[in-house]
Design an enzyme around this catalytic site. Structure first.
Site, PDB file in Angstrom:
ATOM      1  N   SER A  19      -2.266  16.036   1.259  1.00 33.10           N
ATOM      2  CA  SER A  19      -0.874  16.191   0.821  1.00 33.10           C
ATOM      3  C   SER A  19      -0.218  17.396   1.492  1.00 33.10           C
ATOM      4  O   SER A  19      -0.817  18.451   1.649  1.00 33.10           O
ATOM      5  CB  SER A  19      -0.827  16.375  -0.697  1.00 33.10           C
ATOM      6  OG  SER A  19       0.480  16.730  -1.080  1.00 33.10           O
ATOM      7  N   LEU A  20       1.047  17.217   1.869  1.00 32.01           N
ATOM      8  CA  LEU A  20       1.812  18.308   2.489  1.00 32.01           C
ATOM      9  C   LEU A  20       2.541  19.125   1.425  1.00 32.01           C
ATOM     10  O   LEU A  20       3.119  20.174   1.721  1.00 32.01           O
ATOM     11  CB  LEU A  20       2.840  17.724   3.469  1.00 32.01           C
ATOM     12  CG  LEU A  20       2.282  16.837   4.582  1.00 32.01           C
ATOM     13  CD1 LEU A  20       3.421  16.258   5.425  1.00 32.01           C
ATOM     14  CD2 LEU A  20       1.302  17.590   5.475  1.00 32.01           C
ATOM     15  N   SER A  21       2.521  18.651   0.170  1.00 34.78           N
ATOM     16  CA  SER A  21       3.299  19.324  -0.883  1.00 34.78           C
ATOM     17  C   SER A  21       2.840  20.752  -1.177  1.00 34.78           C
ATOM     18  O   SER A  21       3.696  21.618  -1.402  1.00 34.78           O
ATOM     19  CB  SER A  21       3.280  18.483  -2.166  1.00 34.78           C
ATOM     20  OG  SER A  21       3.983  17.284  -1.942  1.00 34.78           O
ATOM     21  N   LYS A  68       1.761   7.083 -10.290  1.00 34.91           N
ATOM     22  CA  LYS A  68       3.190   7.222 -10.606  1.00 34.91           C
ATOM     23  C   LYS A  68       3.659   6.289 -11.722  1.00 34.91           C
ATOM     24  O   LYS A  68       4.588   6.623 -12.446  1.00 34.91           O
ATOM     25  CB  LYS A  68       4.040   6.983  -9.349  1.00 34.91           C
ATOM     26  CG  LYS A  68       4.004   8.135  -8.361  1.00 34.91           C
ATOM     27  CD  LYS A  68       4.968   7.870  -7.212  1.00 34.91           C
ATOM     28  CE  LYS A  68       4.941   9.000  -6.202  1.00 34.91           C
ATOM     29  NZ  LYS A  68       5.974   8.835  -5.161  1.00 34.91           N
ATOM     30  N   ASP A 109      12.178  11.158  -6.262  1.00 31.07           N
ATOM     31  CA  ASP A 109      12.094  10.424  -4.985  1.00 31.07           C
ATOM     32  C   ASP A 109      13.454   9.844  -4.610  1.00 31.07           C
ATOM     33  O   ASP A 109      13.869   9.879  -3.450  1.00 31.07           O
ATOM     34  CB  ASP A 109      11.057   9.294  -5.080  1.00 31.07           C
ATOM     35  CG  ASP A 109       9.627   9.810  -5.043  1.00 31.07           C
ATOM     36  OD1 ASP A 109       9.397  10.863  -4.425  1.00 31.07           O
ATOM     37  OD2 ASP A 109       8.751   9.169  -5.633  1.00 31.07           O
ATOM     38  N   ALA A 133      10.031  -3.396  -1.452  1.00 27.33           N
ATOM     39  CA  ALA A 133      10.287  -3.413  -2.901  1.00 27.33           C
ATOM     40  C   ALA A 133       9.079  -2.860  -3.658  1.00 27.33           C
ATOM     41  O   ALA A 133       8.849  -3.195  -4.808  1.00 27.33           O
ATOM     42  CB  ALA A 133      10.591  -4.838  -3.351  1.00 27.33           C
ATOM     43  N   GLY A 135       6.855   0.795  -4.810  1.00 32.34           N
ATOM     44  CA  GLY A 135       7.293   1.954  -5.595  1.00 32.34           C
ATOM     45  C   GLY A 135       8.373   2.743  -4.872  1.00 32.34           C
ATOM     46  O   GLY A 135       9.418   3.102  -5.454  1.00 32.34           O
ATOM     47  N   ALA A 136       8.168   3.008  -3.582  1.00 34.51           N
ATOM     48  CA  ALA A 136       9.143   3.789  -2.816  1.00 34.51           C
ATOM     49  C   ALA A 136      10.448   3.012  -2.664  1.00 34.51           C
ATOM     50  O   ALA A 136      11.540   3.578  -2.793  1.00 34.51           O
ATOM     51  CB  ALA A 136       8.561   4.134  -1.444  1.00 34.51           C
ATOM     52  N   TYR A 219       6.188   9.163   7.383  1.00 30.48           N
ATOM     53  CA  TYR A 219       6.183  10.415   8.150  1.00 30.48           C
ATOM     54  C   TYR A 219       4.851  10.660   8.876  1.00 30.48           C
ATOM     55  O   TYR A 219       4.627  11.739   9.420  1.00 30.48           O
ATOM     56  CB  TYR A 219       6.565  11.627   7.276  1.00 30.48           C
ATOM     57  CG  TYR A 219       5.689  11.812   6.061  1.00 30.48           C
ATOM     58  CD1 TYR A 219       4.463  12.448   6.139  1.00 30.48           C
ATOM     59  CD2 TYR A 219       6.097  11.335   4.831  1.00 30.48           C
ATOM     60  CE1 TYR A 219       3.666  12.611   5.022  1.00 30.48           C
ATOM     61  CE2 TYR A 219       5.325  11.493   3.709  1.00 30.48           C
ATOM     62  CZ  TYR A 219       4.111  12.133   3.813  1.00 30.48           C
ATOM     63  OH  TYR A 219       3.322  12.274   2.712  1.00 30.48           O
ATOM     64  N   GLY A 240      10.988  10.647   7.848  1.00 31.74           N
ATOM     65  CA  GLY A 240      10.417  10.654   6.504  1.00 31.74           C
ATOM     66  C   GLY A 240      10.199  12.036   5.906  1.00 31.74           C
ATOM     67  O   GLY A 240      10.107  12.181   4.687  1.00 31.74           O
TER      68      GLY A 240
HETATM   69  P1  ATR Z   1       4.837   2.271  -1.984  1.00 35.34           P
HETATM   70  O1  ATR Z   1       4.560   2.742  -3.376  1.00 35.34           O
HETATM   71  O2  ATR Z   1       4.551   3.304  -0.928  1.00 35.34           O
HETATM   72  O3  ATR Z   1       6.173   1.642  -1.839  1.00 35.34           O
HETATM   73  P2  ATR Z   1       3.609  -0.307  -2.249  1.00 35.34           P
HETATM   74  O4  ATR Z   1       4.057  -0.382  -3.664  1.00 35.34           O
HETATM   75  O5  ATR Z   1       2.220  -0.756  -1.918  1.00 35.34           O
HETATM   76  O6  ATR Z   1       3.721   1.157  -1.678  1.00 35.34           O
HETATM   77  O7  ATR Z   1       4.675  -1.133  -1.360  1.00 35.34           O
HETATM   78  C1  ATR Z   1       4.496  -1.315  -0.001  1.00 35.34           C
HETATM   79  C2  ATR Z   1       5.716  -2.049   0.568  1.00 35.34           C
HETATM   80  O8  ATR Z   1       5.489  -2.277   1.969  1.00 35.34           O
HETATM   81  C3  ATR Z   1       5.975  -3.410  -0.057  1.00 35.34           C
HETATM   82  O9  ATR Z   1       7.357  -3.676  -0.022  1.00 35.34           O
HETATM   83  C4  ATR Z   1       5.216  -4.334   0.896  1.00 35.34           C
HETATM   84  O10 ATR Z   1       5.673  -5.658   0.906  1.00 35.34           O
HETATM   85  P3  ATR Z   1       5.016  -6.751  -0.113  1.00 35.34           P
HETATM   86  O11 ATR Z   1       5.710  -6.540  -1.427  1.00 35.34           O
HETATM   87  O12 ATR Z   1       5.353  -8.037   0.513  1.00 35.34           O
HETATM   88  O13 ATR Z   1       3.548  -6.448  -0.149  1.00 35.34           O
HETATM   89  C5  ATR Z   1       5.536  -3.679   2.221  1.00 35.34           C
HETATM   90  N1  ATR Z   1       4.578  -4.013   3.269  1.00 35.34           N
HETATM   91  C6  ATR Z   1       3.308  -3.560   3.390  1.00 35.34           C
HETATM   92  N2  ATR Z   1       2.736  -4.071   4.508  1.00 35.34           N
HETATM   93  C7  ATR Z   1       3.663  -4.861   5.091  1.00 35.34           C
HETATM   94  C8  ATR Z   1       3.688  -5.670   6.272  1.00 35.34           C
HETATM   95  N3  ATR Z   1       2.622  -5.761   7.089  1.00 35.34           N
HETATM   96  N4  ATR Z   1       4.836  -6.320   6.573  1.00 35.34           N
HETATM   97  C9  ATR Z   1       5.904  -6.265   5.771  1.00 35.34           C
HETATM   98  N5  ATR Z   1       5.948  -5.509   4.637  1.00 35.34           N
HETATM   99  C10 ATR Z   1       4.850  -4.830   4.294  1.00 35.34           C
END
Ligand code: ATR
Length: 286
Positions: A19-21, A68, A109, A133, A135-136, A219, A240
């Site tokens: 972590s960079l925090s 989270k 965030d 879609a 968490g981020a 990032y 990022g």
């Molecule tokens: P975070 O909390 O960092 O957002 P996450 O909840 O695992 O991590 O979400 C990852 C996001 O990246 C999701 O929107 C995921 O799409 P899916 O809902 O279809 O899984 C997207 N993602 C991850 N790998 C991907 C890929 N190879 N191509 C397109 N979208 C991807």
């Protein structure tokens, strides 16, 4: 709590070793002469770690992967925006009127994403395409909507994407229809572009010239393929680290009541990222 009391903060997650925090927050504490420290705590037992933070009189904490969402049920209070997003990245330990310490969950965030973009452009009334879609993605999309942008949401997984779009009351754009989108702002919140997917783009390069501003929340690497392609198309780009910085600055202000020393925290983040990348380069590849 008086101004000279030693103040303890931490990031809790698993893993947190990279972590960079800590670099960012310890630099801020030092710059403002606040006696205290910010630690990285890796845990498998979230409830036990939360009790430990209470017992050891921590003032605040950052929460990261994978806690989270899980932490929400363990808190005394959750702020409305964090509740809506469905994720807490910030804990504040505060005394109530009876002197009992309560743990309040918040989310910075969304504010990090909004402030990173607002350094470059107004958001109110602008169309913004959010990719992802997870968490981020939820934090970014709710943040942009709150800042007055007209959000369009796209996600590889349609069910998850449509669910978030419905919560935001905004259109969902399937991947196959992205070429119909007209928007000034593009934000990538997916992990596409992050190692080991650093050679991949979350959207076709030919669509990039239509956006004026392109932000990537990835990032590592900092200058993602998306940002390089976007810059080559003449878009303004936001990396990022800027979102990481602004979400951290908002935490710092919640915890200390003081304005965060932004550029100093930014320099600390960049130095920590460079060090992390140098360490990674030295690791044997198998
Ligand atoms: P975070 O909390 O960092 O957002 P996450 O909840 O695992 O991590 O979400 C990852 C996001 O990246 C999701 O929107 C995921 O799409 P899916 O809902 O279809 O899984 C997207 N993602 C991850 N790998 C991907 C890929 N190879 N191509 C397109 N979208 C991807």
């Amino acid at each position: 709590m008086n101004g000279t009391e030693y103040k303890k903060f931490a990031i809790i997650g698993n893993p947190v070793g990279h972590s960079l925090s800590p670099a960012m927050h310890n630099a801020a504490l030092a710059a403002l002469d606040i006696p205290g420290e910010y630690l990285a705590i890796q845990t498998e037992d979230l409830a036990a770690t939360l009790r430990e933070l209470h017992d050891k009189k921590f003032c605040g904490a950052s929460v990261t992967i994978p806690f989270k969402t899980a932490i929400i049920d363990l808190l005394d209070q959750v702020e409305p925006m964090a509740r809506q997003i469905g994720a807490v990245n910030t804990l504040c330990f505060q005394k109530d009127e009876e002197g009992k310490v309560r743990c309040i969950g918040d989310n910075t965030d969304w504010l990090g994403a909004v402030r990173a973009l607002e350094e470059q452009t107004e958001l109110a009334g602008k169309q913004a395409l959010v990719l992802g879609a997870g968490g981020a993605g939820r934090a970014v999309a709710f943040g942009l909507a709150r800042a007055g942008a007209q959000v369009l949401l796209s996600n590889r997984g349609e069910e998850k994407g449509r669910l978030l779009a419905a919560q935001l009351n905004c259109p969902f754009v399937p991947a196959a229809k992205l070429d119909q989108v007209r928007a000034e702002i593009l934000v990538n919140t997916t992990s596409v572009g992050m190692a080991p997917l650093e050679e991949d783009l979350p959207i076709a390069a030919r669509l990039l010239p239509r956006f004026s501003f392109v932000m990537d929340i990835v990032y590592a690497p900092l200058n993602t393929l998306l940002l390089r392609e976007a810059a080559a198309c003449g878009c303004a780009t936001i990396d990022g680290l800027r979102m990481l910085l602004h979400q951290g600055a908002a935490q710092f202000t919640l915890w200390t009541g003081q304005a965060a020393p932004l550029e100093l925290m930014s320099a600390a983040l960049q130095a920590a990222l460079r060090q992390r990348e140098a360490e990674r380069a030295l690791m044997p590849r198998i």
